[in-house]
Design an enzyme around this catalytic site. Structure first.
Site, PDB file in Angstrom:
ATOM      1  N   ILE A 178       0.856  -1.190   0.000  1.00 39.77           N
ATOM      2  CA  ILE A 178       0.000   0.000   0.000  1.00 39.77           C
ATOM      3  C   ILE A 178       0.890   1.237   0.000  1.00 39.77           C
ATOM      4  CG2 ILE A 178      -1.681   1.332   1.328  1.00 39.77           C
ATOM      5  CD1 ILE A 178      -2.945  -1.120   0.345  1.00 39.77           C
ATOM      6  N   PRO A 237      -2.453   4.671   2.331  1.00 41.93           N
ATOM      7  CA  PRO A 237      -3.633   3.968   2.870  1.00 41.93           C
ATOM      8  C   PRO A 237      -4.932   4.743   2.671  1.00 41.93           C
ATOM      9  CG  PRO A 237      -1.899   4.142   4.530  1.00 41.93           C
ATOM     10  CD  PRO A 237      -1.422   4.921   3.348  1.00 41.93           C
ATOM     11  N   THR A 275      -5.871   6.997   0.262  1.00 39.77           N
ATOM     12  CA  THR A 275      -6.397   6.945  -1.107  1.00 39.77           C
ATOM     13  C   THR A 275      -6.692   5.498  -1.499  1.00 39.77           C
ATOM     14  OG1 THR A 275      -4.171   6.958  -2.022  1.00 39.77           O
ATOM     15  CG2 THR A 275      -5.280   9.077  -1.831  1.00 39.77           C
ATOM     16  N   GLN A 295     -10.222   4.114  -2.988  1.00 40.22           N
ATOM     17  CA  GLN A 295     -10.334   3.232  -4.143  1.00 40.22           C
ATOM     18  C   GLN A 295     -11.298   2.084  -3.852  1.00 40.22           C
ATOM     19  OE1 GLN A 295      -8.861   4.305  -6.693  1.00 40.22           O
ATOM     20  NE2 GLN A 295      -9.456   2.641  -8.051  1.00 40.22           N
ATOM     21  N   GLY A 314      -3.440  -3.922  -8.048  1.00 35.62           N
ATOM     22  CA  GLY A 314      -4.659  -3.125  -8.213  1.00 35.62           C
ATOM     23  C   GLY A 314      -5.796  -3.764  -7.445  1.00 35.62           C
ATOM     24  N   GLY A 344      -9.236  -1.928  -7.347  1.00 34.33           N
ATOM     25  CA  GLY A 344     -10.520  -1.280  -7.613  1.00 34.33           C
ATOM     26  C   GLY A 344     -11.531  -2.283  -8.133  1.00 34.33           C
ATOM     27  N   GLU A 345     -11.105  -3.075  -9.095  1.00 32.17           N
ATOM     28  CA  GLU A 345     -12.035  -4.034  -9.702  1.00 32.17           C
ATOM     29  C   GLU A 345     -12.446  -5.163  -8.770  1.00 32.17           C
ATOM     30  OE1 GLU A 345     -11.542  -5.602 -13.864  1.00 32.17           O
ATOM     31  OE2 GLU A 345     -10.271  -3.820 -13.910  1.00 32.17           O
TER      32      GLU A 345
END
Ligand SMILES: Cc1cc2nc3c(=O)[nH]c(=O)nc-3n(C[C@H](O)[C@H](O)[C@H](O)COP(=O)(O)OP(=O)(O)OC[C@H]3O[C@@H](n4cnc5c(N)ncnc54)[C@H](O)[C@@H]3O)c2cc1C
Ligand code: FES
Ligand code: FES
Lengths: 230, 215, 329
Positions: free
Chosen positions: A115, A118, A120, A124, A187, A189-190
């Site tokens: 990370i 943390p 931001t 997300q 990543g 987000g997904e």
């Protein structure tokens, strides 16, 4: 995905920039660039710490007013796994007579690589979770099959999660050392998005005893599913 | 659009924001040329019992924005949002849905949040208009603005000015707002990026700060 | 959006005279007018700004009931303590409507006179029956949000959620036109598409809606408004219900009642069938359930909206019980 795709290139560019600075410092310190160590604010000759220069002094030797370097995103390193692991939990409340679903709480536990920030990172995941709520309960493009037009192209007919639809969201990051790129960033987000919709679907199933097999889980679908229960 | 032809010779000297504003101004100018102003006929028509006749051509009206009286020449069909953005260079107020459903264009009329895309500019005469620029600027941060930054309450940032306008109005009328109140305060603002939890946190931190005294 | 001029009439009589002319449209809060202009559904040469007319302003509570000037904002209705106490359904409906920003602009008159939200009607590429076309596309198209009662030849639902609450409390509208004034019960003010599919109410050219008057609620009367939406944040109701219930204290026997539904029909839909189920009987959950069933006895769902029948039964029952202050087990 922005952070894992850009940070390795940024880190590489930073390394190249550091080499350039070492080359600028070398003649002044009477040493080879490879013999100079840059730490904190100081450039120092490794075997003779008395020979040193401040970062600012090195910068003064920059020809022109800036120094630039480029880096690229190289292919991931071989021999490391890139799979992501995570757990998503959703707690829902279903009005069994009206078929209306409200998401009360989502817990998102994510294997997050390294990370970098943390706060931001949590933003997300919040964004992913909330899009997941919309995906599960509200959002769909409605096409009139005969006219070939989308009938809900506006921001009141295309339903986006609003502030009163926001569940309590708890985000837990599990930082795992990961060597597939030079920053260890992954990543998420997904994963937070897709998994949220699935968790909500399962939670609705648990609440009403029958699954709703298509998204979004609108009241008409919940009521229809409950009809099949008896 | 041929931005390049209008750009200054040294393109590095122009910020992204200034560039985008420049492009907007070009579009707005073209719009005006397409519709030639009709003869201004502002004379009240006593015989018809009309106290004011305005338009259809562009006419100069006065708007009190952020404490200053501004004169702007617009057709009656121009919304307050368009007047602010395209004619007064106040581009902090955002255009998204243009139909009252998203809150991106929220400004205050006499301290109350309204969607400026659903107000004719001429109807805003005689009211105190406050835009995001009147609430804060980078060098004159408000406690709420600072809290938004501290809590990362903006992602793409497009909904943020509207979100902040709604929240500021709510906190001004209810300085002891609780979670449910701050949620309701922004019930007319849509954030696609999902910043809501951090928006709530930012607002509640201001409420707590306010209770302790100024933070 | 077409170009137009904006006129401010000196007084009500002149406003009416102007509005009787071709191509003249009234402007109140502007929320619906501006949307219709942007969509090209209306293209008036002239807007007649009503905001200067004193008769249209003000909330006046009194012994003879309540007067709401047509220009009263929805947020004022939602927040007014007298309305909250004596006309709870009206206050609740105003609070549920739209968003904080819209409630600060939208007026009571404009709310009652707004055009439908049907996605075919508001679609710029569709020329439906309401816009002078030859059919209602909802009948065979996508109709999950359309009418289950009173539909045909158009199947819109009336968009106002304030109207059912006002009707439940017996409101009437005072209207001034070029040749005088009239008062009409709000219930009779809205018109079905079978009468004329191109309009939703009985306002004639040149008429100005001046005020809405509410009689004092019957003795022992309480009211409530509830609606079901997909989203909890701003969303249009799938179904709503307003109820006024006047009952004798201890016996709970209902002396008078009005049940009016929202978003199920092209007009605010009063249900005498439901009222009959409870009037003259002691009210309990069972009675309220029977009233809910009665509401939808004549319903004709379209392909996608049968769910509204189930929802209407539930909401009618809950609203009646809420008005009467009866907690369900
Ligand atoms: C995002 C959004 C959400 C909404 N949600 C809801 C909701 O949940 N429930 C709900 O009920 N409504 C809702 N609305 C609709 C909104 O309440 C109406 O558009 C608003 O009340 C219209 O009032 P206005 O004063 O702006 O009217 P205007 O737009 O000024 O006028 C509307 C119409 O009435 C005419 N008119 C207005 N006043 C008079 C008068 N006194 N005499 C004669 N003619 C007159 C105008 O000519 C026009 O035809 C929503 C609107 C938006 C944009
Ligand atoms: S732009 Fe005004 S509400 Fe969306
Ligand atoms: S921050 Fe992107 S829409 Fe809100």
């Amino acid at each position: 995905m922005t952070t894992p795709s850009t940070t390795p290139a940024v880190r590489q560019a930073a390394a190249h920039l550091k080499e350039k600075l070492l080359r600028l410092a070398a003649p002044a310190l009477g040493a080879e660039p490879s013999d100079i160590e840059a730490r904190n604010d100081l450039f120092q000759v490794r075997f003779d710490p008395s020979r040193k220069m401040s970062f600012a002094d090195v910068c003064r030797r920059i020809p022109g007013d800036s120094l630039s370097a480029e880096g690229e995103r190289v292919p991931n390193y071989e021999g490391y796994r890139r799979d992501q692991a995570g757990c998503q939990f959703a707690e829902v409340e279903v009005d069994a007579e009206l078929g209306i679903v409200r998401v009360l709480r989502v817990v998102a536990v994510h294997d997050a690589g390294q990370i970098i920030d943390p706060l931001t990172a949590r933003s997300q995941v919040n964004g992913g979770v909330l899009m997941g709520v919309g995906y599960a309960l509200f959002e769909t493009r409605r096409m009139d099959p005969r006219l070939g037009i989308m009938v809900n192209p506006t921001m009141d007919d295309y339903k986006l999660v609003g502030p009163l639809d926001v569940p309590e969201i708890e985000v837990r990051f599990v930082e795992v050392a990961n060597g597939f790129n030079n920053t260890g960033v992954m990543g998420f987000g997904e994963p937070a998005h897709v998994a949220t919709a699935a968790a909500i679907g399962c939670a609705v199933y648990d609440a009403i005893g029958v699954p709703v097999r298509s998204l979004p889980i609108t009241p008409d679908r919940v009521l229809a599913a409950m009809e099949t229960r008896a | 659009m041929k931005h390049d032809k209008h750009g200054p010779p040294d393109s590095r000297a122009i910020s992204r924001r200034a560039f985008i504003k420049g492009a907007g101004a070009i579009a707005a100018t073209t719009g005006l040329i397409r519709t030639p102003p009709a003869s201004a006929d502002a004379a009240p028509d006593a015989q018809d019992g009309i106290v004011e006749r305005i338009g259809p051509g562009a006419q100069t009206i006065e708007l009190k924005i952020n404490g200053e009286v501004k004169r702007v020449t617009v057709e009656p069909r121009v919304t307050l949002l368009r007047a602010l953005r395209d004619h007064l260079n106040l581009t902090g107020t955002k255009l998204v849905c243009d139909r009252g459903a998203c809150g991106a264009c929220t400004v205050h009329l006499d301290g109350k949040p309204v969607t400026s895309c659903m107000v004719l500019a001429l109807d805003a005469r005689g009211h105190e208009i406050t835009t995001i620029e009147g609430l804060l600027t980078p060098d004159r941060m408000s406690p709420l603005g600072a809290a938004f930054v501290e809590h990362d309450a903006a992602q793409c940032g497009f909904c943020t000015p509207g979100m902040m306008m709604s929240m500021a109005a709510a906190l001004a009328s209810n300085p002891k707002a609780q979670l449910e109140d701050v949620k309701r305060a922004v019930a007319g603002n849509i954030c696609r990026c999902g910043t809501y939890p951090h928006v709530f946190a930012a607002a509640l931190s201001v409420v707590r700060g306010g209770n302790r005294g100024e933070s | 959006m077409n170009r137009f001029e904006v006129l401010t009439p000196a007084d009500l009589a002149h406003a009416a005279r102007l509005l009787a002319r071709q191509g003249h449209v009234a402007l109140a809060g502007g929320v619906d007018v501006i949307d219709l202009l942007k969509l090209g559904i209306i293209a008036p040469a002239t807007l007649v700004n009503l905001k200067n007319l004193p008769e249209l302003h003000g909330i006046e509570p009194g012994p003879r009931g309540l007067r709401l000037g047509a220009l009263t904002k929805l947020h004022e209705v939602a927040e007014h303590p007298f309305i909250r106490e004596h006309y709870t359904a009206v206050s609740d409906a105003a609070r549920e409507a739209a968003t904080p920003q819209i409630r600060n602009l939208a007026t009571v008159g404009g709310n009652l006179l707004q055009r439908p939200r049907c996605w075919y009607f508001r679609h710029p590429d569709v020329n439906c029956l309401k816009k002078g076309g030859d059919r209602c596309y909802a009948l065979t198209g996508l109709n999950r949000y359309h009418a289950i009662l009173g539909g045909g030849p158009s199947f819109i639902v009336h968009p106002s959620n304030l109207a059912p609450a006002l009707i439940a409390l017996g409101a009437s509208a005072r209207i001034v036109g070029p040749s005088g004034e009239r008062s009409v019960e709000l219930e009779k003010f809205f018109t079905l598409p079978s009468v004329d599919p191109k309009r939703e109410n009985d306002l004639k050219p040149g008429e100005v809606l001046v005020e809405v008057n509410l009689p004092p609620p019957p003795a022992g009367a309480k009211s409530a408004y509830l609606e079901a939406r997909e989203k909890q944040s701003f969303d249009w109701p799938l179904v709503g219900a307003a109820a006024m219930v006047a009952s004798d204290g201890a016996s709970r026997t209902v002396r008078d009642a009005r049940i009016v539904l929202c978003a199920v029909a092209p007009i605010p839909w009063r249900s005498p069938e439901a009222e009959k189920e409870i009037i003259g009987h002691p009210l309990d959950a069972e009675r309220a359930r029977a009233a809910g069933e009665a509401c939808v006895r004549g319903a004709h769902p379209l392909a996608d909206n049968a769910y509204k029948i189930a929802m209407t039964k539930v909401l009618a029952r809950r609203t009646i019980l809420k008005a009467a202050g009866i907690e369900e087990a």
